[in-house]
Design a protein around this motif. Structure first.
Motif, PDB file in Angstrom:
ATOM      1  N   VAL A   1      -0.205   8.735   0.311  1.00  0.00           N
ATOM      2  CA  VAL A   1       0.042  10.122  -0.069  1.00  0.00           C
ATOM      3  C   VAL A   1      -0.448  10.999   1.070  1.00  0.00           C
TER       4      VAL A   1
ATOM      5  N   LEU B   1      -3.874   2.372  -2.765  1.00  0.00           N
ATOM      6  CA  LEU B   1      -3.372   3.704  -2.444  1.00  0.00           C
ATOM      7  C   LEU B   1      -4.227   4.335  -1.344  1.00  0.00           C
TER       8      LEU B   1
ATOM      9  N   ILE C   1       0.863  -1.182   0.000  1.00  0.00           N
ATOM     10  CA  ILE C   1       0.000   0.000   0.000  1.00  0.00           C
ATOM     11  C   ILE C   1       0.895   1.226   0.000  1.00  0.00           C
ATOM     12  N   SER C   2       0.614   2.155  -0.902  1.00  0.00           N
ATOM     13  CA  SER C   2       1.335   3.418  -0.875  1.00  0.00           C
ATOM     14  C   SER C   2       0.465   4.494  -0.270  1.00  0.00           C
TER      15      SER C   2
ATOM     16  N   ARG D   1      -6.729   0.454  -9.659  1.00  0.00           N
ATOM     17  CA  ARG D   1      -6.259   0.311  -8.295  1.00  0.00           C
ATOM     18  C   ARG D   1      -7.332   0.882  -7.363  1.00  0.00           C
TER      19      ARG D   1
ATOM     20  N   PRO E   1       1.939   0.154  -6.287  1.00  0.00           N
ATOM     21  CA  PRO E   1       1.271  -0.499  -5.151  1.00  0.00           C
ATOM     22  C   PRO E   1      -0.049  -1.123  -5.598  1.00  0.00           C
TER      23      PRO E   1
ATOM     24  N   ALA F   1       4.573   7.779  -4.937  1.00  0.00           N
ATOM     25  CA  ALA F   1       3.705   6.747  -4.370  1.00  0.00           C
ATOM     26  C   ALA F   1       3.337   5.723  -5.439  1.00  0.00           C
ATOM     27  N   LEU F   2       3.120   6.202  -6.670  1.00  0.00           N
ATOM     28  CA  LEU F   2       2.717   5.285  -7.730  1.00  0.00           C
ATOM     29  C   LEU F   2       3.898   4.525  -8.320  1.00  0.00           C
TER      30      LEU F   2
ATOM     31  N   ILE G   1       2.718  12.066  -5.336  1.00  0.00           N
ATOM     32  CA  ILE G   1       1.848  11.056  -5.923  1.00  0.00           C
ATOM     33  C   ILE G   1       2.660  10.185  -6.880  1.00  0.00           C
TER      34      ILE G   1
ATOM     35  N   ALA H   1      -4.839   7.985   0.334  1.00  0.00           N
ATOM     36  CA  ALA H   1      -4.540   9.410   0.200  1.00  0.00           C
ATOM     37  C   ALA H   1      -5.143  10.131   1.404  1.00  0.00           C
TER      38      ALA H   1
ATOM     39  N   VAL I   1      -8.601   3.034  -4.069  1.00  0.00           N
ATOM     40  CA  VAL I   1      -8.072   4.177  -3.334  1.00  0.00           C
ATOM     41  C   VAL I   1      -8.942   4.460  -2.126  1.00  0.00           C
TER      42      VAL I   1
ATOM     43  N   THR J   1      -6.461   6.232 -11.062  1.00  0.00           N
ATOM     44  CA  THR J   1      -7.221   5.127 -10.484  1.00  0.00           C
ATOM     45  C   THR J   1      -7.940   4.363 -11.582  1.00  0.00           C
TER      46      THR J   1
END
Lengths: 264, 292, 316
Positions: free
Chosen positions: A87, A168, A84-85, A198, A165, A160-161, A157, A170, A200, A193
């Motif tokens: 932001v 995500l 998991i990333s 993915r 991942p 993170a991408l 961002i 945020a 979010v 997205t």
């Protein structure tokens, strides 16, 4: 891409009082789910719990979470680092102020296993292009304080991408940004997205943001979930009184400033 | 949307509220032992410095029959080369050292903080001059500076206090000024300017009261160093002169006797210096932590 | 009626790089009216506010009062005071936790503007207490310290302080930006009431469109140091012409999923994907003819050319 499932998350304060009480929700691939609440509702604490970054003072007591079929949390504690990333809100604080932006991205890519100098620069350029930065070279060579808040947020961002991942989070990604920049960042989030399918989890206190970007909403108050549901239900047919109050306060009697009355 | 069933073993055990409370009290007390010890020592010294001389006099009376006696129930710290009771003298000396140290800290704080706040408020050439002067002053170790000043003023307790105070003022200026520079850009200062308040008034009424914190905390530590400095000065024969009882002077007087085996003449005054300085230090440490 | 007039003001900050925060702005604010300046970071709106309040100097251009009327004693003060010294412009700042001196009581903070005017102690107390009521605070709050006040309460104290010496104009610099939604609405209501009662003029600096709509008579839209559009509140809010104004109003996501939201973008930063840049100039007629300045497109409604004067000068 996979879905995120969280259930029964309970985290206690040093005094024993629950800061998070039986939190659970589910995000499907390609969905943006909004986690909404006022300050103190526990929404940020939830994201910290999911990424294993809870402060020492609190005690996780229960909770299971899984990404697809891989369980990564039990008893409220993260057992293996999930893909998991995250932001954050304040990009300038999240980026290293003493290192050029390009260098920071490079370091991240190296950690993720990239090799070859020329290859790296090319990858950095494409990563930045993905977040809408056309003049990648200028941004690469700049320090965070030389870039605007919006630009820094795009870089964050991008980073993170870059780790590709599976999910995500945020956390208030546009709070504090100029309103036109916020609109751009939200569009960026929505498009990446959709492109990558993915899931979010978008954490915010701004109901306008939620109404326009999320398909489902989880409403939190004082560490508990008050209501969950599709965005239209939450805004027009909320069952919980707190939720109704929250929605009402975002639409004061006089004006909802929106795109409708404006020249297009 | 399906949610996995919650395993009942995940339910949290209800926690007894009393235990965390007691744990926190225990942590607070053990965490602050330094503060209580320091405070205890200081209070003990203050009490003794009044009580002992009231009962036993200043220890000035020399008794040739009792010279250089080792510590005993009659003479807790032994006697010196003139037969004076070292314990009584040490307690009398406490008054001077404590008063001088407090004076240094307080006067230094007052002068230094005012100059620091004004410097930050006015900026410009005034600030430049103040900064250069403090730079030069801080290039010297405080003790050396105090030594130079006291020696040029003449040997007395007052001049020792003046010398040491001046040596520490630059630190107070610096500490206040750096805090004041931050306060200077606060909105309430701008509001004051908009209302027409003069810069000098803003400096003293707005900036100064909000910039005292770091200097205040440091004052306690500076009091500790001041004790060491004053004792050091008298040891060197500058500042407080014999026969006035002062710890540093007593060590100077006793050094010769130590070589002859009478260790207590220098040891106990030294121990007093350590205790007093350490007590200020411990109090200061706790203040610093609580302000963080 | 007293009016403060700003003419072709430029504000340039020199430092490691010269920043031209304000590039030729002209407008006026009169007693009794509310003029709003909207814009985002880098627009120069805060600098203008500080210029009017006397906190910031200008690099060129003038700031002056138009009227020759003597400043008659009015409001709470009465005669015999050094009224010429009284601050004609006051300011309310954005952050409630910084706008009051934490070591002063509310009473002391409110009365500060009266200090230099030689007002007697007990008269100051009377005026202060009356004002507390006017701004909607309980009388006993006057002895509190700022730490004991909520954000909204602190802002009310700041407003009382701003009004106590009866200024002609009050600059409100993002007064509700740090407050919760519900508190915001009530504070704006109080500001409106106070204006009706004292005839003070407001210069409202904000990025929050709903506050602007509630309080203002006229709006100026600033972008990168210049005014790109100017007009009455309804002209700007309901019929904006300049692409930046449209983007600004469009950009606020409506809190209703049934309202479609497709914000038009006015790309502001070099180096970004140049999607949806506007190429049509809002001013009718060829750009070369009308220049980059403000042109009237409807009575009282002015719009600037889409081109930036600095870019035009650089290209020449």
């Amino acid at each position: 891409m996979t879905s995120l499932t969280l259930s029964g998350l309970t985290v206690l304060a040093p005094s024993g009082r629950p800061i998070l009480d039986d939190i659970g929700f589910h995000v499907d691939p390609g969905e943006i789910v909004g986690l909404v609440g006022e300050s103190g509702s526990g929404k940020s604490m939830t994201s910290l719990a999911l990424t294993g970054m809870l402060p020492d003072a609190v005690t996780p007591a229960a909770g299971t979470a899984s990404l697809g079929d891989q369980t990564f949390m039990s008893g409220g504690k993260v057992t293996r680092r999930p893909e998991i990333s995250m932001v954050f809100q304040n990009a300038k604080a999240a980026l290293n102020p003493t290192m050029r932006v390009g260098k920071q991205i490079e370091r991240l890519l190296v950690k993720l296993g990239a090799t070859g100098r020329g290859d790296l620069t090319g990858r950095i350029r494409s990563i930045l292009a993905e977040v809408g930065i056309a003049d990648a070279d200028r941004v690469r060579k700049a320090y965070p304080h030389q870039l605007s808040g919006g630009m820094n947020q795009r870089v964050m961002i991008a980073m993170a991408l870059a780790a590709e991942p599976r999910f995500l989070i945020a956390d208030e990604p546009t709070t504090g940004l100029d309103v036109t920049v916020q609109a751009q960042i939200l569009r960026l989030l929505a498009s990446t997205t959709a492109d990558s399918n993915r899931g979010v989890l978008l954490i915010t206190h701004d109901l306008g943001v939620v109404a326009q970007t999320c398909s489902r909403v989880v409403v939190m108050y004082h560490g508990r979930i008050m209501e969950t549901g599709p965005v239209d239900d939450i805004f027009h047919a909320a069952k919980d009184p707190y939720t109704r109050e929250l929605i009402a306060s975002a639409n004061p009697d006089d004006v909802v400033v929106g795109a409708e009355g404006v020249l297009s | 949307m399906t949610m996995p069933t919650i395993d009942s073993s995940d339910r949290p055990v209800p926690v007894v509220k009393l235990r965390p409370q007691m744990k926190r009290l225990w942590q607070w007390h053990t965490g602050n032992i330094g503060f209580f010890v320091g405070l205890g020592i200081l209070v003990a010294l203050v009490v003794l410095t009044f009580v002992v001389p009231a009962i036993a006099g200043n220890g000035e009376i020399a008794d040739p029959a009792q010279t250089l006696l080792p510590p005993s129930p009659q003479h807790l710290f032994g006697t010196d080369q003139f037969g004076r009771d070292i314990f009584v003298r040490s307690m009398a000396a406490a008054k001077i050292d404590l008063v001088l140290a407090l004076t240094v800290a307080i006067v230094g704080l007052v002068i230094g903080s005012i100059v620091g706040a004004l410097s930050a408020a006015f900026g410009g050439w005034f600030d430049l001059v103040v900064m250069r002067i403090t730079d030069i002053a801080m290039a010297f170790p405080a003790f050396v500076l105090a030594l130079i000043i006291t020696a040029s003023l003449g040997n007395s307790a007052t001049n020792a206090a003046i010398g040491v105070t001046i040596a520490y003022i630059p630190q107070f200026i610096r500490l206040t000024r750096s805090q004041a520079l931050e306060i200077r850009s606060a909105d309430f200062v701008a509001a004051s300017r908009v209302s027409g308040t003069k810069t000098f008034v803003i400096a003293v009424a707005h900036i100064l009261p909000n910039s005292l914190r770091p200097a205040f905390v440091q004052a306690s530590l500076i009091a500790a160093w001041a004790i060491l400095d004053i004792a050091g000065l008298s040891f060197l024969g500058v500042g407080v002169q014999p026969p006035t009882a002062e710890w540093g002077a007593m060590i100077a007087e006793g050094t010769g006797d130590v070589l002859r085996g009478a260790w207590w003449t220098a040891f106990f005054p030294g121990l007093m210096i350590l205790a007093a300085a350490a007590s200020f230090q411990m109090i200061g440490d706790r203040l610093e932590r609580s302000f963080r | 009626m007293r009016t403060i007039q700003i003419d072709d003001v430029h504000v340039t900050y020199s430092g490691r790089a010269k920043v031209r925060a304000v590039r030729g702005v002209t407008f006026s604010v009169s007693e009794g009216e509310t003029v709003a300046i909207v814009g985002e970071s880098g627009s120069g709106k805060s600098s203008i506010g500080r210029v009017i309040a006397g906190l910031q100097g200008t690099s060129s251009g003038s700031v002056r009062w138009l009227s020759e009327e003597p400043f008659a004693p009015e409001g709470a003060l009465g005669e015999g005071l050094k009224l010429a010294d009284r601050p004609r412009v006051q300011m309310v700042f954005q952050h409630p936790d910084q706008s009051l001196d934490p070591s002063w009581t509310v009473r002391r903070s409110i009365s500060e503007p009266l200090i230099r005017l030689g007002v007697a102690k007990n008269r100051t107390r009377e005026i202060g207490e009356e004002l507390m009521e006017r701004v909607g605070l309980p009388g006993d709050f006057i002895d509190r310290s700022p730490r004991e006040l909520s954000g909204g309460q602190a802002q009310r104290v700041a407003i009382a302080r701003a009004l106590i010496a009866s200024p002609h104009i009050v600059v409100l610099d993002e007064p509700t930006a740090s407050l919760d939604q519900t508190v915001r609405a009530r504070l704006l209501g109080t500001l409106r009431e106070l204006q009706a009662a004292t005839n003070v003029g407001y210069l409202l600096i904000s990025h929050d469109m709903s506050s602007v709509r509630r309080l203002s008579d006229r709006v100026l839209v600033m972008y990168r140091g210049r005014v790109v559009e100017e007009g009455s509140t309804s002209q700007i809010m309901d019929a904006p012409v300049h692409p930046y104004t449209v983007a600004l109003i469009d950009a606020v996501p409506p809190a209703d999923p049934r309202i479609a939201w497709h914000p038009k973008q006015f790309v502001t930063e070099p180096g970004l994907d140049a999607e949806s840049t506007w190429t049509e100039c809002p001013v009718p007629g060829p750009c070369a003819e009308h220049g980059t300045g403000l042109q009237e497109v409807a009575p009282g409604h002015l719009v600037a050319c889409i081109r930036d004067p600095d870019d035009v000068a650089a290209a020449a």
